[in-house]
Write an enzyme that holds these catalytic residues in place. Sequence first.
Site, mmCIF file in Angstrom:
data_model
loop_
_atom_site.group_PDB
_atom_site.id
_atom_site.type_symbol
_atom_site.label_atom_id
_atom_site.label_comp_id
_atom_site.label_asym_id
_atom_site.label_seq_id
_atom_site.Cartn_x
_atom_site.Cartn_y
_atom_site.Cartn_z
ATOM 1 N N LYS A 65 22.123 -19.740 6.584
ATOM 2 C CA LYS A 65 23.066 -18.650 6.285
ATOM 3 C C LYS A 65 24.452 -18.887 6.899
ATOM 4 C CE LYS A 65 19.550 -15.116 5.524
ATOM 5 N NZ LYS A 65 19.017 -13.790 5.875
ATOM 6 N N ASP A 101 21.822 -8.449 2.794
ATOM 7 C CA ASP A 101 20.710 -8.023 3.651
ATOM 8 C C ASP A 101 20.876 -6.575 4.132
ATOM 9 O OD1 ASP A 101 19.153 -10.305 3.545
ATOM 10 O OD2 ASP A 101 20.093 -11.231 5.296
HETATM 11 P P1 NDP Z 1 17.357 -15.251 14.760
HETATM 12 O O1 NDP Z 1 16.631 -16.463 15.187
HETATM 13 O O2 NDP Z 1 18.784 -15.348 14.310
HETATM 14 O O3 NDP Z 1 17.354 -14.156 15.952
HETATM 15 C C1 NDP Z 1 16.267 -14.028 16.759
HETATM 16 C C2 NDP Z 1 16.402 -12.771 17.626
HETATM 17 O O4 NDP Z 1 15.098 -12.407 18.057
HETATM 18 C C3 NDP Z 1 17.247 -12.962 18.866
HETATM 19 O O5 NDP Z 1 17.910 -11.761 19.150
HETATM 20 C C4 NDP Z 1 16.188 -13.281 19.936
HETATM 21 O O6 NDP Z 1 16.580 -12.920 21.245
HETATM 22 C C5 NDP Z 1 15.082 -12.370 19.480
HETATM 23 N N1 NDP Z 1 13.738 -12.794 19.912
HETATM 24 C C6 NDP Z 1 13.057 -13.902 19.511
HETATM 25 N N2 NDP Z 1 11.825 -13.910 20.077
HETATM 26 C C7 NDP Z 1 11.732 -12.791 20.843
HETATM 27 C C8 NDP Z 1 10.709 -12.239 21.659
HETATM 28 N N3 NDP Z 1 9.528 -12.842 21.804
HETATM 29 N N4 NDP Z 1 10.954 -11.055 22.280
HETATM 30 C C9 NDP Z 1 12.141 -10.441 22.136
HETATM 31 N N5 NDP Z 1 13.152 -10.912 21.378
HETATM 32 C C10 NDP Z 1 12.946 -12.078 20.728
HETATM 33 O O7 NDP Z 1 16.430 -14.582 13.636
HETATM 34 P P2 NDP Z 1 16.912 -13.659 12.431
HETATM 35 O O8 NDP Z 1 17.854 -12.651 12.986
HETATM 36 O O9 NDP Z 1 17.363 -14.498 11.293
HETATM 37 O O10 NDP Z 1 15.548 -12.953 11.942
HETATM 38 C C11 NDP Z 1 14.917 -11.928 12.694
HETATM 39 C C12 NDP Z 1 13.766 -11.316 11.901
HETATM 40 O O11 NDP Z 1 14.254 -10.616 10.760
HETATM 41 C C13 NDP Z 1 12.742 -12.318 11.373
HETATM 42 O O12 NDP Z 1 11.446 -11.760 11.569
HETATM 43 C C14 NDP Z 1 13.052 -12.403 9.905
HETATM 44 O O13 NDP Z 1 11.912 -12.740 9.144
HETATM 45 C C15 NDP Z 1 13.490 -10.975 9.624
HETATM 46 N N6 NDP Z 1 14.327 -10.837 8.420
HETATM 47 C C16 NDP Z 1 13.841 -10.092 7.378
HETATM 48 C C17 NDP Z 1 14.580 -9.908 6.236
HETATM 49 C C18 NDP Z 1 14.026 -9.086 5.119
HETATM 50 O O14 NDP Z 1 14.539 -9.158 4.000
HETATM 51 N N7 NDP Z 1 13.004 -8.278 5.354
HETATM 52 C C19 NDP Z 1 15.932 -10.502 6.084
HETATM 53 C C20 NDP Z 1 16.368 -11.249 7.258
HETATM 54 C C21 NDP Z 1 15.574 -11.408 8.362
HETATM 55 P P3 NDP Z 1 17.484 -13.912 22.159
HETATM 56 O O15 NDP Z 1 18.894 -13.728 21.675
HETATM 57 O O16 NDP Z 1 17.260 -13.430 23.530
HETATM 58 O O17 NDP Z 1 16.955 -15.313 21.917
#
Ligand code: NDP
Length: 277
Positions: A65, A101
């Site tokens: 993206k 989104d």
């Molecule tokens: P990113 O990798 O960009 O972001 C990950 C985020 O999750 C960060 O804020 C990270 O925190 C946090 N994180 C990861 N693991 C943990 C954990 N174990 N505990 C707490 N926080 C955690 O991912 P995306 O933003 O692209 O995607 C996030 C979710 O959204 C996914 O599940 C994806 O499938 C879903 N999604 C769904 C869509 C839909 O159409 N339904 C569209 C887009 C996304 P930190 O910054 O501390 O690392």
Amino acid sequence: MDRYAVIGNPIAHSKSPWIHAAFARQTGQALAYEALLGPLDGFTATVHAFRAAGGRGMNVTVPFKLEAYALADRHTPRAEAAGAVNTLVFERSGILGDNTDGAGLVRDLSANLGCTLAGRRILLLGAGGATRGVLLPLLGSRPAALTIANRTVGKARTLAERFTVHAAGTGLDACGFAELAGRRFDLVINATAASLAGELPPLPPGLYAEGALAYDMMYGHGDTRFMQAARADGAAHVADGLGMLVEQAAESFALWRGIRPDSAPVLAALRRQLDAG
Ligand code: NDP
């Protein structure tokens, strides 16, 4: 026939070809929509090759993206604010980048789940790409307050600062998970990637106000740990992100074809298909 595609890596399990085929049937549009595995070091070349072969537009998913944002010649305001693109439109004059989104999420919340956003207190968990994509449309629905909470607090603070200019009357703040203790919300959205790993953000108890909705952006794997914990913590309503997936697709389809599909029957059919395994 007009060609479209979703590009990602991995991509084999994408539901987008099925969703767009259903939209095309429903609206009588003649189009082909395929899934393309984007090479990790060859996103841009793959997009240009698809366009040169007659492609009209693409959906873009993880992990491309940001590259799609860089590739686009111009952006819609919501893509500009997100700094990320999930929809490309191949125009004669260049490539338009959009991000559907957030509009998909807001439409799922309001139209499918009957959740009022104006005047409500929203908690958004996570500060990654998904959070960036939904912040502008969420703020545009005029909640009373929007809190971004993230494991790495600095990332949440950076986002809150960046979006303050769009906050208008909404109280926008950022914090870590522990600082949520004692606060209550009408809507809690899990936009972390924790559910993908079967994990749960470490949230303090008592987050859910009366009648609150807990929403996990994750979909396709039944109830997540976040959804189970939300029920146990008193959330009145719990939902996964399948509706967001279908609604963001509907928004892309409308952008490409100039006609908005009726997403409700497509969402219901996809839900039945996933429930049947
Ligand atoms: P990113 O990798 O960009 O972001 C990950 C985020 O999750 C960060 O804020 C990270 O925190 C946090 N994180 C990861 N693991 C943990 C954990 N174990 N505990 C707490 N926080 C955690 O991912 P995306 O933003 O692209 O995607 C996030 C979710 O959204 C996914 O599940 C994806 O499938 C879903 N999604 C769904 C869509 C839909 O159409 N339904 C569209 C887009 C996304 P930190 O910054 O501390 O690392």
